[in-house]
Scaffold this motif. Structure first.
Motif, PDB file in Angstrom:
ATOM      1  N   MET A  24       0.844  -1.196   0.000  1.00  0.00           N
ATOM      2  CA  MET A  24       0.000   0.000   0.000  1.00  0.00           C
ATOM      3  C   MET A  24       0.871   1.235   0.000  1.00  0.00           C
ATOM      4  SD  MET A  24      -2.916  -1.152   2.704  1.00  0.00           S
ATOM      5  CE  MET A  24      -2.089  -2.462   3.579  1.00  0.00           C
ATOM      6  N   THR A  42      -2.074  -1.109  -3.805  1.00  0.00           N
ATOM      7  CA  THR A  42      -3.224  -0.254  -3.499  1.00  0.00           C
ATOM      8  C   THR A  42      -2.747   1.133  -3.093  1.00  0.00           C
ATOM      9  OG1 THR A  42      -4.495  -2.155  -2.713  1.00  0.00           O
ATOM     10  CG2 THR A  42      -5.273   0.014  -2.032  1.00  0.00           C
ATOM     11  N   THR A 119      -7.135   3.727  -5.822  1.00  0.00           N
ATOM     12  CA  THR A 119      -6.637   3.115  -7.056  1.00  0.00           C
ATOM     13  C   THR A 119      -6.009   1.781  -6.701  1.00  0.00           C
ATOM     14  OG1 THR A 119      -6.259   5.239  -8.143  1.00  0.00           O
ATOM     15  CG2 THR A 119      -4.981   3.370  -8.959  1.00  0.00           C
ATOM     16  N   ILE A 120      -6.321   0.754  -7.504  1.00  0.00           N
ATOM     17  CA  ILE A 120      -5.832  -0.599  -7.229  1.00  0.00           C
ATOM     18  C   ILE A 120      -5.212  -1.188  -8.493  1.00  0.00           C
ATOM     19  CG2 ILE A 120      -6.480  -2.949  -6.556  1.00  0.00           C
ATOM     20  CD1 ILE A 120      -8.899  -1.709  -5.107  1.00  0.00           C
ATOM     21  N   PHE A 122      -4.438  -4.663  -9.968  1.00  0.00           N
ATOM     22  CA  PHE A 122      -4.832  -6.044  -9.605  1.00  0.00           C
ATOM     23  C   PHE A 122      -4.421  -7.066 -10.632  1.00  0.00           C
ATOM     24  CE2 PHE A 122      -8.367  -4.040 -11.768  1.00  0.00           C
ATOM     25  CZ  PHE A 122      -8.852  -4.996 -12.611  1.00  0.00           C
TER      26      PHE A 122
END
Length: 122
Positions: A24, A42, A119-120, A122
């Protein structure tokens, strides 16, 4: 970086580093040009893209983000609810993210892009 590592505020990473899945980034983080955003990252706060940064895994871009001029978006992406159908689209002006935005792997964020919290990759 070791699993579970926590960096103090204002820590500067001066050599190539990898952040593991589940990493993160907090408010006021800056990502250097030449970096690559990968699986499991993340944004917990506003993150500035200081130079051209590749998106190696799909990215769900949070509302309030800004995609800078020069951002390259590839087919399969969705920007503010509109599907990108061209092979590669390069933004000529900054674009504020206001609704559904998904950048496909292979897209490149332009310098001075700003990724909002949530905002991720993935």
């Amino acid at each position: 970086m070791a699993s579970g590592a926590v960096l103090n505020k204002d820590t500067s990473v001066v050599t190539a580093s990898s952040l593991g899945a589940g990493s993160m980034l907090t408010t006021d983080t800056s990502i250097a040009g030449g970096s690559s955003l990968v699986l499991g990252l993340t944004m917990m706060g506003s993150t500035t893209i200081a130079g051209s940064v590749s998106v190696a895994s799909p990215a769900l871009v949070a509302s309030g983000s800004t995609l800078a001029a020069g951002t390259k978006i590839i087919t399969g992406s969705l920007v503010n609810g509109a599907t990108v159908s061209a092979t590669t689209t390069t933004l000529v002006a900054p674009t504020t993210v206001q609704e559904a935005t998904l950048l496909a792997a292979g897209s490149t964020l332009g310098a001075n892009s700003e990724l909002a919290a949530g905002t991720i990759i993935f």
